[in-house]
Enzyme design. Structure first.
Site, short mmCIF file in Angstrom:
data_model
loop_
_atom_site.label_atom_id
_atom_site.label_comp_id
_atom_site.label_asym_id
_atom_site.label_seq_id
_atom_site.Cartn_x
_atom_site.Cartn_y
_atom_site.Cartn_z
N CYS A 182 0.87 -1.17 0.00
CA CYS A 182 0.00 0.00 0.00
C CYS A 182 0.90 1.22 0.00
O CYS A 182 1.62 1.47 0.98
CB CYS A 182 -0.92 0.01 1.23
SG CYS A 182 -2.05 1.42 1.27
N GLU B 88 -3.25 1.10 -6.17
CA GLU B 88 -2.18 0.19 -6.61
C GLU B 88 -1.89 0.47 -8.07
O GLU B 88 -2.73 1.00 -8.81
CB GLU B 88 -2.56 -1.27 -6.42
CG GLU B 88 -2.57 -1.74 -4.98
CD GLU B 88 -1.20 -1.73 -4.33
OE1 GLU B 88 -0.19 -1.45 -5.03
OE2 GLU B 88 -1.12 -1.99 -3.11
#
Length: 225
Positions: A2, A105
């Site tokens: 993340c 992402e």
């Protein structure tokens, strides 16, 4: 993994959601592009209460002499969390929750380009990333091996990650450890031991993913894209 996330809830709503006492210096939102090394909202527990405070996103082990003395530790792998010297004590004593509305992402697309995707819950409920935190002091000088001064402590944190589940694999092979409300107390240490049982990929099909503008690649824009 993340590397960026978003948080759109106002501070009073976050405090109410997690039944936490808010600090006075919380970051103001909404922020759709929260970047490493910036202050983030963190929920911790101790002495019978929960606290909502700001912490630097980027865990600093106690042996770092400066903020850039080693790798930038924004994520911590669940599989080795209890073994790594940087994280082991925090895993036992300083677990936290990091609220988010969604995260980003960058899977590799055609021609090797990495394109940003935004991930959120299907029901648009807030996310609670599992995290760990550490108070860190920067050494301001040394004299014959003895510290001759220290700055005030700085609270820092990292997001715990797990292997991706099947629905997330097309985006990335890692994903944040996201906890449901019934598990918050156990992760925070309020319900005794057993937090290790939570460190596994979440259920399938809880999240939606969609492409977003390349603007999120920059640390500047913080509005919807």
């Amino acid at each position: 993994m993340c590397g960026r996330f978003a948080l759109t809830l106002p501070n009073d709503a976050i405090a109410q959601l997690f039944a936490a006492q808010p600090a006075n210096d919380l970051p103001q939102g909404p922020n759709y592009n929260i970047c490493p090394t910036t202050p983030v909202h963190v929920v911790s527990a101790g002495e019978g209460i929960r606290r909502l405070q700001a912490m630097r996103w980027g865990f600093l082990p106690h042996w770092y002499k400066t903020e850039t003395a080693g790798p930038l530790l924004i994520n911590a792998r669940a599989e080795t969390l209890a073994e790594k010297p940087a994280f082991a004590e925090a895993c036992r004593k300083r677990r936290c929750l990091i609220p988010a509305s969604g995260f980003y992402e960058w899977p590799r697309a055609s021609r090797g380009r990495r394109l940003p995707w935004y991930i959120r819950r299907c029901d648009d409920a807030p996310l609670a990333f599992a995290g760990i935190w550490q108070d860190w002091r920067q050494h301001s000088g040394q004299n014959g091996g003895q510290d001759c001064g220290q700055h005030d402590s700085q609270a820092t944190c990292a997001i715990v990650t797990t292997a991706a589940n099947q629905s997330f694999l097309p985006i990335h092979h890692r994903m944040p450890l996201m906890l449901e409300p019934q598990d918050w107390s156990l992760w925070l240490g309020e319900s005794g031991k057993g937090a290790a049982s939570l460190m596994q990929p979440g259920p399938e099909g809880l999240h939606l993913m969609h492409r977003v503008a390349m603007d999120v690649n920059s640390s500047g824009p913080a509005d919807p894209r």
